[in-house]
Each structure stands twice: as C-alpha cells, then as structure tokens.
Motif scaffolding. Sequence first.
Motif, PDB file in Angstrom:
ATOM      1  N   THR A  36       0.808  -1.221   0.000  1.00 58.18           N
ATOM      2  CA  THR A  36       0.000   0.000   0.000  1.00 58.18           C
ATOM      3  C   THR A  36       0.839   1.269   0.000  1.00 58.18           C
ATOM      4  OG1 THR A  36      -0.275  -0.401   2.372  1.00 58.18           O
ATOM      5  CG2 THR A  36      -2.146  -0.912   0.957  1.00 58.18           C
ATOM      6  N   GLY A  37       2.177   1.114   0.007  1.00 60.19           N
ATOM      7  CA  GLY A  37       3.043   2.281  -0.181  1.00 60.19           C
ATOM      8  C   GLY A  37       3.544   2.933   1.084  1.00 60.19           C
ATOM      9  N   GLN A  38       3.258   2.352   2.251  1.00 63.74           N
ATOM     10  CA  GLN A  38       3.816   2.916   3.485  1.00 63.74           C
ATOM     11  C   GLN A  38       5.318   2.641   3.564  1.00 63.74           C
ATOM     12  OE1 GLN A  38       0.685   1.650   3.425  1.00 63.74           O
ATOM     13  NE2 GLN A  38      -0.203   3.642   3.886  1.00 63.74           N
ATOM     14  N   LEU A  39       5.741   1.543   2.991  1.00 70.66           N
ATOM     15  CA  LEU A  39       7.155   1.186   2.930  1.00 70.66           C
ATOM     16  C   LEU A  39       7.605   1.184   1.477  1.00 70.66           C
ATOM     17  CD1 LEU A  39       7.154  -1.824   5.443  1.00 70.66           C
ATOM     18  CD2 LEU A  39       7.847   0.524   5.907  1.00 70.66           C
ATOM     19  N   PRO A  40       8.780   1.736   1.199  1.00 70.82           N
ATOM     20  CA  PRO A  40       9.757   2.269   2.151  1.00 70.82           C
ATOM     21  C   PRO A  40       9.589   3.756   2.453  1.00 70.82           C
ATOM     22  CG  PRO A  40      10.723   2.203  -0.037  1.00 70.82           C
ATOM     23  CD  PRO A  40       9.322   1.693  -0.176  1.00 70.82           C
ATOM     24  N   ASP A  41       8.449   4.366   2.175  1.00 70.67           N
ATOM     25  CA  ASP A  41       8.305   5.815   2.305  1.00 70.67           C
ATOM     26  C   ASP A  41       8.121   6.286   3.743  1.00 70.67           C
ATOM     27  OD1 ASP A  41       7.841   8.535   1.352  1.00 70.67           O
ATOM     28  OD2 ASP A  41       5.740   8.187   1.824  1.00 70.67           O
ATOM     29  N   LYS A  42       7.366   5.548   4.576  1.00 73.16           N
ATOM     30  CA  LYS A  42       6.962   6.075   5.887  1.00 73.16           C
ATOM     31  C   LYS A  42       7.405   5.206   7.054  1.00 73.16           C
ATOM     32  CE  LYS A  42       2.864   8.609   4.327  1.00 73.16           C
ATOM     33  NZ  LYS A  42       2.949   8.323   2.909  1.00 73.16           N
ATOM     34  N   GLU A  43       8.470   4.422   6.907  1.00 70.98           N
ATOM     35  CA  GLU A  43       8.871   3.549   8.000  1.00 70.98           C
ATOM     36  C   GLU A  43       9.198   4.328   9.266  1.00 70.98           C
ATOM     37  OE1 GLU A  43      12.532   3.459   5.201  1.00 70.98           O
ATOM     38  OE2 GLU A  43      10.435   4.048   5.135  1.00 70.98           O
ATOM     39  N   GLY A  44       9.661   5.579   9.127  1.00 71.14           N
ATOM     40  CA  GLY A  44       9.991   6.389  10.292  1.00 71.14           C
ATOM     41  C   GLY A  44       8.775   6.838  11.078  1.00 71.14           C
ATOM     42  N   GLN A  45       7.586   6.759  10.478  1.00 72.06           N
ATOM     43  CA  GLN A  45       6.361   7.161  11.167  1.00 72.06           C
ATOM     44  C   GLN A  45       5.589   5.974  11.723  1.00 72.06           C
ATOM     45  OE1 GLN A  45       5.332  10.146  11.938  1.00 72.06           O
ATOM     46  NE2 GLN A  45       6.955  11.241  10.887  1.00 72.06           N
ATOM     47  N   MET A  46       6.099   4.757  11.502  1.00 72.56           N
ATOM     48  CA  MET A  46       5.391   3.559  11.940  1.00 72.56           C
ATOM     49  C   MET A  46       6.095   2.920  13.132  1.00 72.56           C
ATOM     50  SD  MET A  46       4.649   2.016   8.133  1.00 72.56           S
ATOM     51  CE  MET A  46       3.740   0.566   8.670  1.00 72.56           C
ATOM     52  N   TYR A  47       5.303   2.364  14.047  1.00 75.45           N
ATOM     53  CA  TYR A  47       5.863   1.603  15.157  1.00 75.45           C
ATOM     54  C   TYR A  47       6.244   0.214  14.656  1.00 75.45           C
ATOM     55  CZ  TYR A  47       4.242   5.133  18.469  1.00 75.45           C
ATOM     56  OH  TYR A  47       4.049   6.308  19.160  1.00 75.45           O
ATOM     57  N   PHE A  48       7.439  -0.244  15.052  1.00 80.02           N
ATOM     58  CA  PHE A  48       7.997  -1.490  14.537  1.00 80.02           C
ATOM     59  C   PHE A  48       8.284  -2.450  15.678  1.00 80.02           C
ATOM     60  CE2 PHE A  48      11.811  -3.873  12.820  1.00 80.02           C
ATOM     61  CZ  PHE A  48      11.084  -4.652  11.921  1.00 80.02           C
ATOM     62  N   VAL A  49       7.795  -3.690  15.544  1.00 74.01           N
ATOM     63  CA  VAL A  49       8.071  -4.742  16.520  1.00 74.01           C
ATOM     64  C   VAL A  49       9.294  -5.507  16.028  1.00 74.01           C
ATOM     65  CG1 VAL A  49       7.131  -6.724  17.760  1.00 74.01           C
ATOM     66  CG2 VAL A  49       5.593  -4.912  16.964  1.00 74.01           C
ATOM     67  N   ASN A  50      10.448  -5.190  16.569  1.00 73.99           N
ATOM     68  CA  ASN A  50      11.714  -5.701  16.043  1.00 73.99           C
ATOM     69  C   ASN A  50      11.798  -7.222  16.019  1.00 73.99           C
ATOM     70  OD1 ASN A  50      13.590  -3.244  15.623  1.00 73.99           O
ATOM     71  ND2 ASN A  50      12.677  -2.866  17.624  1.00 73.99           N
ATOM     72  N   GLU A  51      11.439  -7.858  17.120  1.00 69.64           N
ATOM     73  CA  GLU A  51      11.623  -9.308  17.229  1.00 69.64           C
ATOM     74  C   GLU A  51      10.838 -10.063  16.163  1.00 69.64           C
ATOM     75  OE1 GLU A  51      10.885  -7.299  19.630  1.00 69.64           O
ATOM     76  OE2 GLU A  51      12.477  -7.428  21.123  1.00 69.64           O
ATOM     77  N   GLU A  63       9.473  -8.483  13.343  1.00 78.20           N
ATOM     78  CA  GLU A  63       9.517  -7.760  12.076  1.00 78.20           C
ATOM     79  C   GLU A  63       8.110  -7.442  11.560  1.00 78.20           C
ATOM     80  OE1 GLU A  63      12.071  -9.840   9.358  1.00 78.20           O
ATOM     81  OE2 GLU A  63      13.883  -9.348  10.498  1.00 78.20           O
ATOM     82  N   LEU A  64       7.301  -6.913  12.461  1.00 80.95           N
ATOM     83  CA  LEU A  64       5.930  -6.516  12.134  1.00 80.95           C
ATOM     84  C   LEU A  64       5.735  -5.045  12.469  1.00 80.95           C
ATOM     85  CD1 LEU A  64       4.008  -9.590  13.606  1.00 80.95           C
ATOM     86  CD2 LEU A  64       4.473  -9.131  11.191  1.00 80.95           C
ATOM     87  N   TYR A  65       4.816  -4.405  11.757  1.00 81.73           N
ATOM     88  CA  TYR A  65       4.525  -2.987  11.942  1.00 81.73           C
ATOM     89  C   TYR A  65       3.111  -2.816  12.483  1.00 81.73           C
ATOM     90  CZ  TYR A  65       8.576  -2.099   8.920  1.00 81.73           C
ATOM     91  OH  TYR A  65       9.839  -2.048   8.368  1.00 81.73           O
ATOM     92  N   LEU A  66       2.949  -1.923  13.477  1.00 79.66           N
ATOM     93  CA  LEU A  66       1.612  -1.534  13.908  1.00 79.66           C
ATOM     94  C   LEU A  66       1.006  -0.679  12.805  1.00 79.66           C
ATOM     95  CD1 LEU A  66       3.004  -2.337  16.640  1.00 79.66           C
ATOM     96  CD2 LEU A  66       1.520  -0.627  17.725  1.00 79.66           C
ATOM     97  N   ILE A  67      -0.254  -0.907  12.506  1.00 79.76           N
ATOM     98  CA  ILE A  67      -0.854  -0.242  11.353  1.00 79.76           C
ATOM     99  C   ILE A  67      -1.052   1.254  11.611  1.00 79.76           C
ATOM    100  CG2 ILE A  67      -1.982  -2.328  10.508  1.00 79.76           C
ATOM    101  CD1 ILE A  67      -4.633  -1.171  11.619  1.00 79.76           C
ATOM    102  N   PRO A  68      -0.716   2.110  10.623  1.00 80.25           N
ATOM    103  CA  PRO A  68      -0.995   3.540  10.736  1.00 80.25           C
ATOM    104  C   PRO A  68      -2.425   3.863  10.335  1.00 80.25           C
ATOM    105  CG  PRO A  68       0.172   3.114   8.707  1.00 80.25           C
ATOM    106  CD  PRO A  68       0.061   1.787   9.417  1.00 80.25           C
ATOM    107  N   THR A  69      -3.068   2.927   9.637  1.00 75.56           N
ATOM    108  CA  THR A  69      -4.436   3.089   9.145  1.00 75.56           C
ATOM    109  C   THR A  69      -4.946   1.728   8.714  1.00 75.56           C
ATOM    110  OG1 THR A  69      -5.772   3.947   7.309  1.00 75.56           O
ATOM    111  CG2 THR A  69      -3.406   3.793   6.945  1.00 75.56           C
ATOM    112  N   ALA A  70      -6.273   1.529   8.801  1.00 72.13           N
ATOM    113  CA  ALA A  70      -6.867   0.259   8.371  1.00 72.13           C
ATOM    114  C   ALA A  70      -6.742   0.054   6.868  1.00 72.13           C
ATOM    115  CB  ALA A  70      -8.337   0.206   8.779  1.00 72.13           C
TER     116      ALA A  70
END
Length: 423
Positions: free
Chosen positions: A210-225, A227-234
């Motif tokens: 959907t285009g959040q990556l690689p453009d907005k990774e700095g605005q997303m919460y990331f679960v390192n262990e 490798e999952l991202y909390l959604i910024p929007t549904a």
Amino acid sequence: MLQVSYIRDNRDKVLERLAVKNFKQPELVDEIIALDEKRRQTQNQSDNVSQQANAAAKQIGELMRNGKKDEAEAIKANTGKWKEEIKQLAEQLTALETELQDKLVVLPNLPHTSVPKGVSADDNEVVLENGSKPELPANALPHWELAAKYDLIDFELGVKITGAGFPVYKNKGAKLQRALINFFIDEAEKAGYSEVGVPLVVNEASGFGTGQLPDKEGQMYFVNEDELYLIPTAEVPITNLYRDVILKGEELPVKNCGHTPCFRREAGSYGAHVRGLNRLHQFDKVEIVQIVHPDQSYEVLEGMSLHVQSLLQKLGLPYRVLRLCGGDMGFTSALTYDMETWSAAQQRWLEVSSVSNFETYQANRLKLRFRNAEGKTQLAHTLNGSALALPRIVATLLENNQTEKGIKIPEALMPYTKFEWID
C-alpha cells in the motif's frame, strides 16, 4: 508503483507530473528508462542463447539417432559454454531487475491533472464549504478543558500508562467514542460497504503493497523481534486482503469498511496545534476502501467524498473540502480530498478525513488485477478514505456543542449514545 512501460512510453508526461509533486530526483526517470532498456537487451541475449542451446540439443539427439556420434560430440562440446553464458546472463538480469525495482519504488504516484501546483498546505484548493460556524460565548472552552470538566478524557493518565499522545477515554467520553464508531460503520454498510475485522499489525510485504514502505517507516511503530509494523491506518490490512489476487470483472467494485485503532509515531510534531486530541499516537478510525474498474475510479472518488460529507452533515458539523496541492499530497496518491471541520473554540480548521484515488499505483505493488471483458488481466484502481477519524471529530463535537447546560449530543448519535447531554 509506476509501471515501467508507462514511464518508457510517456517520459515527458511523467516528468511534467512529477514536477507538480515537487519531486527532487527527476534524473531517476531517465535512469529507469536506461536500466529497463539494458534489462530487455539482457533478456533478449539470454533468450537467444537458450534458443541456440535448445536447438543444439535437438540436433544432437537427431545425430545420435542417425548414428553420427562424432558430429554429435562436436556440437556437444559447446553446451558447457552455453550453460555458463546463460548462468551469467541470469545473474546480470537479477541484478538489473533489483536495481530497477530499487529506483521504481522511489518514484511517487503521478498527480491527476486537476491537482493544483503548490508546496504546502497553504496552496491547497478549497473546493467547497458547508455549514455555519457556531459563535460561542467568550468563556467557551477548548476540548481538552471540556474533557477535564466533564471527566471524559484523561490525558495525564495516558502519559502515566504509556506516554504523551495515548489518551484514556472515560465515562461518557468512552461511550461517545463507541457511539461514533458504530454510527460510522452503520452508515458505511448502508452505503454498500462490507465490514471486515483485520489485524492491527502487518508484515513488510503489506506495508510495501500500500506504499507505506519504504516511504513512511519512520512514522510507523515497529516490533523488532517479529519484524511486524503496527498499522498507521486500516487501509493497509484491508487493501492487502487482495494482494496477489485476480478478481473477476463482475466482482468490481469491491467495497470494504473497518474500524481499527491506528498507531503513528508523529515524529517531530510539537507545539500548540498538537494539544489535546489534535494529534495522537493512537486513535480510532473507520476506513472505507474500494477496488474498482479504472474507468470508474474518479466517479467513485467523488462518491466517497460525498459519503464522508454526509456524515459531517448528520453530525451538524461545519466543514470544508480541500483538493490537495502537489506538495501536500501523499506519496501514493493521484488525487486527494481532505475534509476539515471547524473548531469553534480553537478558531481553526481540523482535518478529519482524507479520501484518495491511487489509480494503479498500489495495485501494481500488490499485483491486484481483474479479468476484463476481453478475458485479459489488468491492474485495478484502489481508493480509500477516513469515514471518519475520531479524535478531531470528538474535539469539534465537544467544542461546537457546548452550552451553559452542558454539551448537546447530535440527534443522529442519540440512538447510539443513549443520552442527549454530557453534563
């Protein structure tokens, strides 16, 4: 992601439209065209060598059957050379395709011809304004003070539990949140959307789709262990339901809606404009998503805008619609309308929804296609919109409806809140 064939065939138009978005790397267009040419040449070389090898294998077989072993062995001596050449060309092709992909993902979507030029929100075009701005008494309170006065939202308790930007909703404040969510979902279903419940964390492939990556990774919460991202929007999980899917033409349009919490780091946000509910790290939102035939996407966009406007009208909120300029648009959008409500206590407009047409940009990343009337597959168009994001809706409802008696609940919400006043 833009299609290479379109870039190659429409170089000047691509450069012209990228300029409207103030894209700072126009040289990438020619680099992409040159890489694509090299990739196609390499592919042709590989195909030619493979054809030679296949033809030789066939010839060897015929010679062996005819007892001409010496001639067959002479030809067979070249097979090792062909195999090595095919291997080298395959490696070159992989490297070229990787480099091409890396450059393609940097290009934003091309803005529609109706998108105005501009560099910031100040250059957005006001399409319409609806409703009268309420005139409040001089002692009117902003929503954060109303929230404290009526014990609706506790911002400090959220700081204690998590940090700034994570409010705790209480009492009638929590009920108002739930009422708005149910109201928005019911209205979406009346408009033909099917409700879906989706995960709140997504993998990298979904973020890329959907285009959040690689453009907005700095605005997303990331679960390192994990490798999952909390959604910024549904929008992200709902649209990704159709990743790698070929739809039947008669299945279009696909219309889904869903309620989720949304998580955004909002790095660099500070100042008076982020106070209270104006900007949060976690908030609730109802999203509407459509997948449509390319010929109908702009008509659908207007319909989605009208749907959002109908919600604001039923809530009795004054609002305006903006057509975003090139400099204020999202990376993936071809055309975006923002809806803003008037905050009477703060005396400013607050964005409560964005409705966007992405044309084929997301679909190309998602490999989301449909089978057209001729039976051929083609990329669909994707659209999404907030219908609606809750925090600033709550803010303007509290501020605009405050009276000496308390805060009046809009009539459309009373069946959901089960109360008429916050007092």
